[in-house]
Every structure is written in structure tokens, then in C-alpha cells.
Write a protein that holds these residues in place. Sequence first.
Motif, PDB file in Angstrom:
ATOM      1  N   ARG A  93      39.052  40.410  32.388  1.00 47.17           N
ATOM      2  CA  ARG A  93      40.359  40.324  32.776  1.00 47.17           C
ATOM      3  C   ARG A  93      40.790  41.194  33.794  1.00 47.17           C
ATOM      4  O   ARG A  93      41.896  41.324  34.106  1.00 47.17           O
ATOM      5  CB  ARG A  93      41.329  39.922  31.510  1.00 47.17           C
ATOM      6  CG  ARG A  93      40.791  38.841  30.565  1.00 47.17           C
ATOM      7  CD  ARG A  93      41.740  38.759  29.558  1.00 47.17           C
ATOM      8  NE  ARG A  93      41.733  39.651  28.509  1.00 47.17           N
ATOM      9  CZ  ARG A  93      40.908  39.671  27.772  1.00 47.17           C
ATOM     10  NH1 ARG A  93      40.109  38.458  27.412  1.00 47.17           N
ATOM     11  NH2 ARG A  93      40.772  40.470  26.557  1.00 47.17           N
ATOM     12  N   ARG A  94      39.959  41.971  34.164  1.00 48.52           N
ATOM     13  CA  ARG A  94      40.335  43.013  35.363  1.00 48.52           C
ATOM     14  C   ARG A  94      41.150  42.315  36.540  1.00 48.52           C
ATOM     15  O   ARG A  94      40.502  41.202  37.018  1.00 48.52           O
ATOM     16  CB  ARG A  94      39.337  43.802  35.773  1.00 48.52           C
ATOM     17  CG  ARG A  94      38.737  44.980  35.007  1.00 48.52           C
ATOM     18  CD  ARG A  94      37.394  45.525  35.273  1.00 48.52           C
ATOM     19  NE  ARG A  94      37.157  45.925  36.744  1.00 48.52           N
ATOM     20  CZ  ARG A  94      36.301  46.548  37.205  1.00 48.52           C
ATOM     21  NH1 ARG A  94      35.549  47.407  36.520  1.00 48.52           N
ATOM     22  NH2 ARG A  94      36.323  46.902  38.539  1.00 48.52           N
ATOM     23  N   ALA A  95      42.015  43.047  37.064  1.00 50.36           N
ATOM     24  CA  ALA A  95      42.776  42.313  38.243  1.00 50.36           C
ATOM     25  C   ALA A  95      42.035  42.270  39.461  1.00 50.36           C
ATOM     26  O   ALA A  95      42.106  41.291  40.406  1.00 50.36           O
ATOM     27  CB  ALA A  95      44.112  42.989  38.573  1.00 50.36           C
ATOM     28  N   ASP A  96      41.004  43.235  39.376  1.00 47.15           N
ATOM     29  CA  ASP A  96      40.080  43.375  40.833  1.00 47.15           C
ATOM     30  C   ASP A  96      38.844  42.431  40.652  1.00 47.15           C
ATOM     31  O   ASP A  96      38.186  42.356  41.957  1.00 47.15           O
ATOM     32  CB  ASP A  96      39.881  44.608  41.340  1.00 47.15           C
ATOM     33  CG  ASP A  96      38.997  45.405  40.265  1.00 47.15           C
ATOM     34  OD1 ASP A  96      38.914  45.014  38.882  1.00 47.15           O
ATOM     35  OD2 ASP A  96      38.337  46.345  40.645  1.00 47.15           O
ATOM     36  N   ASP A 119      38.317  33.911  33.524  1.00 48.80           N
ATOM     37  CA  ASP A 119      39.284  33.283  34.361  1.00 48.80           C
ATOM     38  C   ASP A 119      39.133  31.817  34.408  1.00 48.80           C
ATOM     39  O   ASP A 119      40.105  31.077  34.443  1.00 48.80           O
ATOM     40  CB  ASP A 119      39.512  34.063  35.618  1.00 48.80           C
ATOM     41  CG  ASP A 119      40.068  35.560  35.503  1.00 48.80           C
ATOM     42  OD1 ASP A 119      40.978  35.911  34.755  1.00 48.80           O
ATOM     43  OD2 ASP A 119      39.063  36.281  36.101  1.00 48.80           O
ATOM     44  N   ALA A 202      43.468  39.481  43.402  1.00 50.58           N
ATOM     45  CA  ALA A 202      43.821  40.668  42.061  1.00 50.58           C
ATOM     46  C   ALA A 202      45.318  40.474  41.970  1.00 50.58           C
ATOM     47  O   ALA A 202      45.902  40.391  40.833  1.00 50.58           O
ATOM     48  CB  ALA A 202      43.941  42.094  42.798  1.00 50.58           C
ATOM     49  N   GLU A 203      46.442  40.304  43.065  1.00 54.71           N
ATOM     50  CA  GLU A 203      47.952  40.057  42.588  1.00 54.71           C
ATOM     51  C   GLU A 203      48.018  38.687  41.759  1.00 54.71           C
ATOM     52  O   GLU A 203      48.840  38.491  41.067  1.00 54.71           O
ATOM     53  CB  GLU A 203      48.469  39.838  44.073  1.00 54.71           C
ATOM     54  CG  GLU A 203      48.639  41.049  44.726  1.00 54.71           C
ATOM     55  CD  GLU A 203      49.320  42.225  44.210  1.00 54.71           C
ATOM     56  OE1 GLU A 203      50.408  41.918  43.304  1.00 54.71           O
ATOM     57  OE2 GLU A 203      49.474  43.366  44.263  1.00 54.71           O
ATOM     58  N   LYS A 205      45.943  37.353  39.807  1.00 55.79           N
ATOM     59  CA  LYS A 205      45.547  37.552  38.157  1.00 55.79           C
ATOM     60  C   LYS A 205      46.497  38.302  37.508  1.00 55.79           C
ATOM     61  O   LYS A 205      46.653  37.903  36.451  1.00 55.79           O
ATOM     62  CB  LYS A 205      44.184  38.111  38.330  1.00 55.79           C
ATOM     63  CG  LYS A 205      43.123  37.246  38.492  1.00 55.79           C
ATOM     64  CD  LYS A 205      41.643  38.132  37.938  1.00 55.79           C
ATOM     65  CE  LYS A 205      41.701  38.329  36.473  1.00 55.79           C
ATOM     66  NZ  LYS A 205      40.271  39.029  36.136  1.00 55.79           N
ATOM     67  N   ALA A 206      47.114  39.264  38.218  1.00 57.43           N
ATOM     68  CA  ALA A 206      48.001  40.155  37.707  1.00 57.43           C
ATOM     69  C   ALA A 206      49.403  39.285  37.101  1.00 57.43           C
ATOM     70  O   ALA A 206      49.838  39.695  36.200  1.00 57.43           O
ATOM     71  CB  ALA A 206      48.715  41.291  38.429  1.00 57.43           C
ATOM     72  N   ALA A 209      48.738  37.760  33.582  1.00 54.16           N
ATOM     73  CA  ALA A 209      48.305  38.714  32.268  1.00 54.16           C
ATOM     74  C   ALA A 209      49.370  38.721  31.284  1.00 54.16           C
ATOM     75  O   ALA A 209      50.668  39.037  31.668  1.00 54.16           O
ATOM     76  CB  ALA A 209      48.195  40.060  32.768  1.00 54.16           C
TER      77      ALA A 209
END
Length: 230
Positions: A93-96, A119, A202-203, A205-206, A209
Motif C-alpha cells: 500500500r506504499r503511496a509511490d 490496490d 502517489a497522490e 493512493k494517499a 489510505a
Amino acid sequence: MSWVDVDRPGVRTVVVGNVSRWDEQAVQVLDVLAATGRELTGAVRVVVLVLDGSITTGARSTTESVRSGLVDLSEAECDAVLAGYQDAVAWLRRADTVSVAAARGPLSGPAVDLALSCDLRVFAHDVSVTLGGPPLLGVTDRLVALIGSGRAAELALTGRPVTAAEAERLGLATRVVPGSDLRAATDDLVAGLLATDRAVLAETKALFAAPGAAAERGSFARRARGLDPG
């Protein structure tokens, strides 16, 4: 369909087969995933997690239950062990990095948690999903977000199997394709992800969270240690 030697620039593929029980084999898979996460470099933008019961991964099969190893532990010790299991997949689940589960065949127990840890999920037509209880790997909030709290509770409480077609209707599956097309459909999805600006991914996914892992550990630990209410 072959998943051998499919890594390419920006993509990391991890073949774990399909673990259906919380036993020592599942723990071995989590150990492999934890090592993969530690070794992941910034050059990797997409991770593909292959859940396919027809693939032999080399993990030793055993009937020893994870629960049996928790019975004699203190509350703090039990929580620490289960937290380690959750940490093993937290990097998915890392944003990057965007994670994609590619699955075929029946999914139950740890396999469902692993698919939900990603994801996005591409399912073959022969997939069936059986929750059979609450998740463990920090995915309760994701499950509720995907299909709603009422439907999530129904599936967890009844253990009713969900076909691939229903999984797609409910939102559990991102795409459902014939088994022979699973690899190609996954590759198409990965290509689309690689074509998207990494900062945008990345943005995005964040924004999705959410916490909930600690509650899952407590629930699993109470059941494992025979402390269920009633």
C-alpha cells in the motif's frame, strides 16, 4: 499463461501461488513478501502479486495452524506476532507504488487478504472468493470501502462464496477475464499504470489510505487464544 521471468523496467512480479489457510505455509509466504518489500527499489512503480493455486512456489505445505502458535502467548506477544504479519504486506500500500493482484481459482483465508492488500485486482472467470471470517492483514477498511459495511459483514459472517462475476459487480474485482487472458489483461492494466504520472498515482493512493489494522489484530488474537465473547 506463464508468470516466469516477467519482471521488466518499473514492474516487480511476485508469484506466491494461492494460500488458503492460516498455517505455516501462509507464514512462509508472508516472510517472502516481507523480504520483497525490504528489497523494493524506487525504480519499481507497479507490483504484480500472482495468486494462482496451480503454481508451485516451493513453500512447505503443513497443517499447523497459526492459531495454535498463539494460544500460549500473552496479549502483548500475540499482538506483536500479528502486527508482524500485517507489516509483511504493508508495503503493498506504499503511496509511490501501485499493487495489482492477478488471481485464478478459489480464494479463501490469507489469499483473500492478500488480494485485498493490493490496490487493484484482476480475476479469472474461475475465481471464487470466500471470506469465512474477518480479515487479518489490515484490509477491513478496504473491504468495507469496496462493497459496503452490510455486504462485508454478510460475507464474513456467512462464509458464502462469491463468484468472479459477483465479485466484479460488488467491486471486489477490478476486472474479470477468461483464465487464458489473465496475463494479457494484467499486462494491459500495468501498461496503463506505467503511462500515468507517478506523482499523480502517489497522490491518488494517499487519498484512500485509512487505519484499521490494530482492530483486526485484536479480533484475530481473541479468536486464536480462545477469548471469543460468549
